[in-house]
Every structure is written in C-alpha cells, then in structure tokens.
Design a protein around this motif. Structure first.
Motif, mmCIF file in Angstrom:
data_model
loop_
_atom_site.group_PDB
_atom_site.id
_atom_site.type_symbol
_atom_site.label_atom_id
_atom_site.label_comp_id
_atom_site.label_asym_id
_atom_site.label_seq_id
_atom_site.Cartn_x
_atom_site.Cartn_y
_atom_site.Cartn_z
ATOM 1 N N GLN A 24 -3.077 -6.597 4.982
ATOM 2 C CA GLN A 24 -4.234 -7.464 4.768
ATOM 3 C C GLN A 24 -5.112 -6.942 3.632
ATOM 4 O O GLN A 24 -5.584 -7.717 2.790
ATOM 5 N N ILE A 27 -3.729 -7.816 0.251
ATOM 6 C CA ILE A 27 -3.983 -9.212 -0.116
ATOM 7 C C ILE A 27 -5.410 -9.382 -0.624
ATOM 8 O O ILE A 27 -5.645 -9.989 -1.680
ATOM 9 N N PHE A 58 0.448 -13.841 6.899
ATOM 10 C CA PHE A 58 1.572 -13.070 6.372
ATOM 11 C C PHE A 58 2.477 -12.656 7.522
ATOM 12 O O PHE A 58 2.042 -12.510 8.666
ATOM 13 N N ILE A 82 3.970 -14.540 2.421
ATOM 14 C CA ILE A 82 2.575 -14.945 2.566
ATOM 15 C C ILE A 82 2.523 -16.461 2.418
ATOM 16 O O ILE A 82 3.162 -17.022 1.525
ATOM 17 N N SER A 84 -0.140 -20.096 2.582
ATOM 18 C CA SER A 84 -1.500 -20.632 2.582
ATOM 19 C C SER A 84 -1.454 -22.103 2.191
ATOM 20 O O SER A 84 -0.615 -22.499 1.377
#
Length: 240
Positions: A24, A27, A58, A82, A84
């Motif tokens: 995390q 990212i 992710f 990943i 989104s």
C-alpha cells in the motif's frame, strides 16, 4: 482498469508475512507524482457519511518463493495486480513506476514489465473466486471493538451489499438503484485468513461466490473489490 506489474528481481525480495502495508505504501508513494491527488486519497478519498474509500485494490504478490523465519523470500520475479475504476490513478502509477522503478525498502527494482487492461464485466450473473480474501466487519461505537463476520452468517452477505451501496455512492455521488446479490457457492468451503495490519488483526475469507445484479454494478466491484479494506489488499476476485 487493471495494471499488472511483473518485476524481475536482481536480488531476492524478502518480505514479512504481513506485507500488505508495504505494498500500500508503494502505491501511495508512486501516486505522489501528483501531490494533490495523492494527498486527497491518503487523507480522505471518496466519502459516504463517515466512511472513506480510496477506490483502488491490489492482490497478493505472485511468484516463486520460500519461507524462512516467518518471511517470504521471492527469488527471481514477482507480480502484482492493481485495479481501480479511476483511469487517472492507473496512469499515474504507470508513469511513476516507469520513471522511478519500485522500491521495496532500500532496494529499487527497475526491470519491470507492465501490462494495462480495461477488462469489464458484461454479465448480470457471475461466479467468482477470491484472489485476495474478503472481509466485512462492524465496530461497536461505545467499546470500539471490531467484529468480523463470516460466510456462515447471513449478515456477512448483507454487509457486503451495504459496503457496495456506500462505495458506489461515494464514487458516483448517487446511490445504486438496486442491490447486488451474493451467496457462497454450494458445497464449497471458505478458507479463513487472519493477518496483522499495522498492529490490528483482520479476519477475512477466501472462497467461491455467486454474484448477481446489474452489469454496471458487478463491473464496479470488479474494479474496486468486494467488501471492506480494498486499499489494504482485500476483496479482489477473478471470474470462474
């Protein structure tokens, strides 16, 4: 959108068993190429009431590894997916990783092959398998104790649907007009997964689930993840 990173390791990558916070942070650090956007996601993100959603997820790291002293040791390569619903987020990650590589601790890996996909769900009913475990929970407002639901409880599936409602409204600004329906695939067992994230234990579940609802809602969940804590590495699924 989906981004798959294939990282060639010049030297072994050693990670603790509970490595989600490390991924995390990678990212968020990569998104800092656009500071205002990175700060928006890190500080608040998309909100629905008191809930905050980062709108990315992710999966677990993939690659050949061995275990030693309760640590993963990846030897030659490792891959990470990943997802989104926000193209800007994916494009920022690609630009940052291309320019700066990916740093795990003090080691920066630059031999990275990146694949970008725009796969969408086109059905109203799908059967899925969790690539990263699914978690939903409630927290007592007086004691601050957290209870994690399990797939043997009907409230588990109600909580997944409620999470979808809030997450969708947070991103689009309007509530979905119908629910999703989720149930455990018959005669399939769910595997319990417990991990520690920055001092707190999280209980989650691998397994196979039936999902149905409007196509656009299922696609939204494919991009954002099922259940809670998606930006901490939970809720990614694949179609069967």
């Amino acid at each position: 959108m989906q981004l798959v990173l294939n990282i060639q390791l010049e030297e072994p990558l050693v990670l603790p068993m509970n490595y989600n916070h490390i991924v995390q942070s990678i990212i968020y650090r990569a998104l800092s190429v656009m500071p205002d956007y990175a700060e928006f996601l890190h500080q608040s993100g998309y909100t629905s009431g008191k809930r905050q959603y980062k709108m990315f997820q992710f999966g677990q790291l993939q690659g050949h590894y061995k275990m030693a002293d309760r640590k993963f040791i990846f030897d030659t390569e490792v891959s990470l997916e990943i997802r989104s619903p926000e193209p800007l987020l994916i494009n920022l990650l690609v630009d940052s990783f291309y320019r700066n590589g990916i740093a795990f601790g003090k080691t920066t890996y630059r031999d990275i092959y990146m694949e970008i996909y725009d796969y969408t769900i086109e059905e109203n009913h799908i059967v899925v398998q969790m690539k990263s475990p699914l978690t939903v929970y409630s927290t007592d407002e007086f004691t601050n104790n957290t209870y994690y639901y399990n797939p043997q409880e009907e409230v588990f599936f109600d909580a997944v649907n409620s999470n979808f409602y809030r997450k969708y409204q947070a991103y689009f600004g309007i509530a979905p007009c119908s629910p999703i329906r989720i149930s455990k695939v018959e005669n399939e067992n769910c595997r319990k997964f417990v991990t520690k994230y920055q001092g707190s234990y999280i209980t989650a579940w691998f397994g196979k689930y039936d999902l149905s609802g409007q196509r656009k809602y299922l696609d939204f969940l494919y991009q954002t993840g099922l259940g809670a804590k998606n930006a901490q590495g939970f809720g990614m699924f694949e179609l069967l």
